[in-house]
Design an enzyme around this catalytic site. Structure first.
Site, PDB file in Angstrom:
ATOM      1  N   GLY A 124      25.282 -13.210  -4.940  1.00 50.90           N
ATOM      2  CA  GLY A 124      25.074 -13.799  -5.169  1.00 50.90           C
ATOM      3  C   GLY A 124      25.476 -15.413  -4.703  1.00 50.90           C
ATOM      4  N   LYS A 125      25.006 -16.574  -5.567  1.00 52.67           N
ATOM      5  CA  LYS A 125      25.527 -17.478  -4.810  1.00 52.67           C
ATOM      6  C   LYS A 125      25.430 -18.966  -5.809  1.00 52.67           C
ATOM      7  CE  LYS A 125      27.461 -19.122  -1.253  1.00 52.67           C
ATOM      8  NZ  LYS A 125      29.078 -18.595  -0.507  1.00 52.67           N
TER       9      LYS A 125
END
Ligand code: NAD
Length: 440
Positions: A124-125
């Site tokens: 994720g980011k």
């Protein structure tokens, strides 16, 4: 009441035309890396379809009350790339150049980074389009809390566990953890990592990215018969990753001959640069701007020249797409240790390979950060905290073993270290996806 959109224009970082042609975006670059590795292991179209693109891309508008009473609306993103192996894991970046393309690329690299070091997490980011140096502390806090509150359903210890990235650190993590905890009426430290020690942070997290990189550099030096005592080092970016890298490599006997940050680039080939003096300077002045006035260094006219220093070890520790096919022919260190995510484009890799540069790829080289984040999450869930030496031992074991796996794979398939790292990671993610199967 005045309401303004945060629509300031900044020069586009990824689309920069150098020597007359358009450079690939970070996400295009990431996909080229993926495709090259997928081809070697003959991934099927079905397998590719399941793991290549991000699963969820969320964009939000974040209204924040500024100190002067105005409301400014910032743009924020959170991307989940793949969660087959565990909850999404990845930092949150506050930077004026953040784009959804960049966040997608960074989430993509997180999926494969977690898989390379074999920790049970996905990719994720997050990011916010903002120049935090222009915010007061109160404005920064309100923006951080709003980011968490606006997407609170996405986050959770078993869903998505963010962490710091460029321009966010323990303080921002503490505010986000508090916001989440207040919503759920529980103390939930395991929702975020990179927290201050007082709030469930792990010993060793602050320097973990640089520690992991140094472990990789030591292993690479053994393979290349390079003596680290006296080896020369240039570092682009002097924040968390870059400044800790300088300190740790100096402890191994290396000579730091060049450093740079957003304030400029500086070198001293003969005597080297004392990392602590530079750290103290940045603490006082925020950046390295005008460093040559108070230290025994000279300033580059163009800080990008640093990348062309004929050093033993070059460490990009700033942002993506710094070494492209335009400057790669002039970049000739023995080792590039990628502390930053995506500093070399796919096209640059081919040139660097041809010139015999040994690249320790980002998804391996900077994985120390997420590894200790994972150890922090484990400690939060146990409610039992380890001493620094236990964290260090686990980090060392995980990084040495990952480096060796990647090196062996590169020999087995006769590919560079980046493709080898992707081969290992893609196989792990594919296997997990297939074992889970498709729900509904
Ligand atoms: P940071 O905000 O602490 O530091 C970033 C540094 O880069 C600053 O010194 C800044 O001035 C410099 N910089 C920005 N633009 C630059 C430019 N054009 N030229 C030269 N320097 C420039 O961020 P950080 O946490 O050290 O992250 C740096 C890189 O490492 C990022 O790519 C990040 O994704 C990656 N990374 C960080 C971690 C971590 O745990 N902090 C983990 C994995 C990867």
């Amino acid at each position: 009441m005045e309401t303004t959109m945060n629509t300031k224009k900044y020069p586009p970082k990824h689309m920069g035309t150098m020597m007359g042609h358009v450079q690939p975006t970070a996400f295009e670059n990431a996909l080229k890396q993926f495709e090259a590795a997928a081809k070697v292991i003959k991934l099927t179209d079905n397998q590719i379809a399941v793991i290549k693109e991000p699963r969820r891309v969320t964009e939000v508008k974040l209204p924040v009350r500024m100190d002067d009473g105005r409301i400014e609306v910032f743009q924020g993103f959170r991307v989940h790339h793949n969660i087959a192996r565990g909850p999404a894991k990845g930092g949150i970046r506050f930077h004026p150049d953040v784009t959804v393309d960049e966040v997608k690329a960074l989430a993509f690299w997180m999926t494969y980074k977690c898989a390379v070091v074999n920790i049970p997490m996905g990719g994720g980011k997050g990011g916010v389009v903002v120049d935090p140096s222009k915010l007061s502390l109160g404005e920064l806090e309100r923006l951080a809390r709003r980011y968490m509150a606006e997407m609170i359903d996405l986050f959770g210890p078993d869903r998505d566990v963010p962490a710091p990235d460029v321009n966010t650190g323990p303080m921002v993590m503490a505010w986000m953890m508090d916001t989440y905890s207040m919503h759920f009426r529980n103390f939930v430290p395991s929702v975020i990592t990179g927290k201050p020690l007082e709030l469930g942070g792990s010993k060793g997290r602050a320097a973990a990215t640089a520690q992991g990189m140094v472990i990789c550099v030591r292993e690479a030096a053994k393979k290349l018969n390079l003596d680290l005592k006296g080896a020369t080092v240039a570092i682009q970016g002097y924040g968390n990753a870059g400044s800790n890298a300088a300190k740790l490599l100096r402890e191994d006997g290396c000579k730091i001959v060049a450093i740079s940050d957003i304030g400029g680039g500086f070198y001293n080939h003969e005597q080297g640069i004392d990392p602590d003096v530079a750290i103290e300077y940045v603490r006082e002045h925020k950046t390295l701007k005008d460093f040559e006035r108070s230290a025994n260094v000279r300033a580059y006219q163009d800080p990008m020249e640093l990348l062309q220093e004929p050093v033993d070890i070059l460490i990009p520790a700033a942002l993506e797409n710094q070494i492209t096919d335009s400057n790669a022919p002039f970049v000739k260190p023995k080792i590039i240790a990628e502390c930053a995510n995506g500093p070399c484009t796919f096209e640059a890799d081919a040139i660097l390979d041809k010139n015999g540069v040994f690249i320790i790829p980002d998804i391996l080289c900077n994985a120390g950060g997420v590894t200790v984040s994972y150890l922090e999450w484990v400690q939060n869930r146990m409610g039992y905290y380890w001493e620094a030496d236990k964290v260090q031992q686990d980090l060392e074991r995980i990084m040495v073993s990952a480096f060796q796996d990647v090196y062996d794979t590169s020999q087995k398939f006769n590919v560079n270290m980046r493709i080898a790292a992707f081969i290992i990671a893609i196989e792990r993610v594919t296997k997990a996806s297939e074992m889970r199967g498709l729900y509904a």
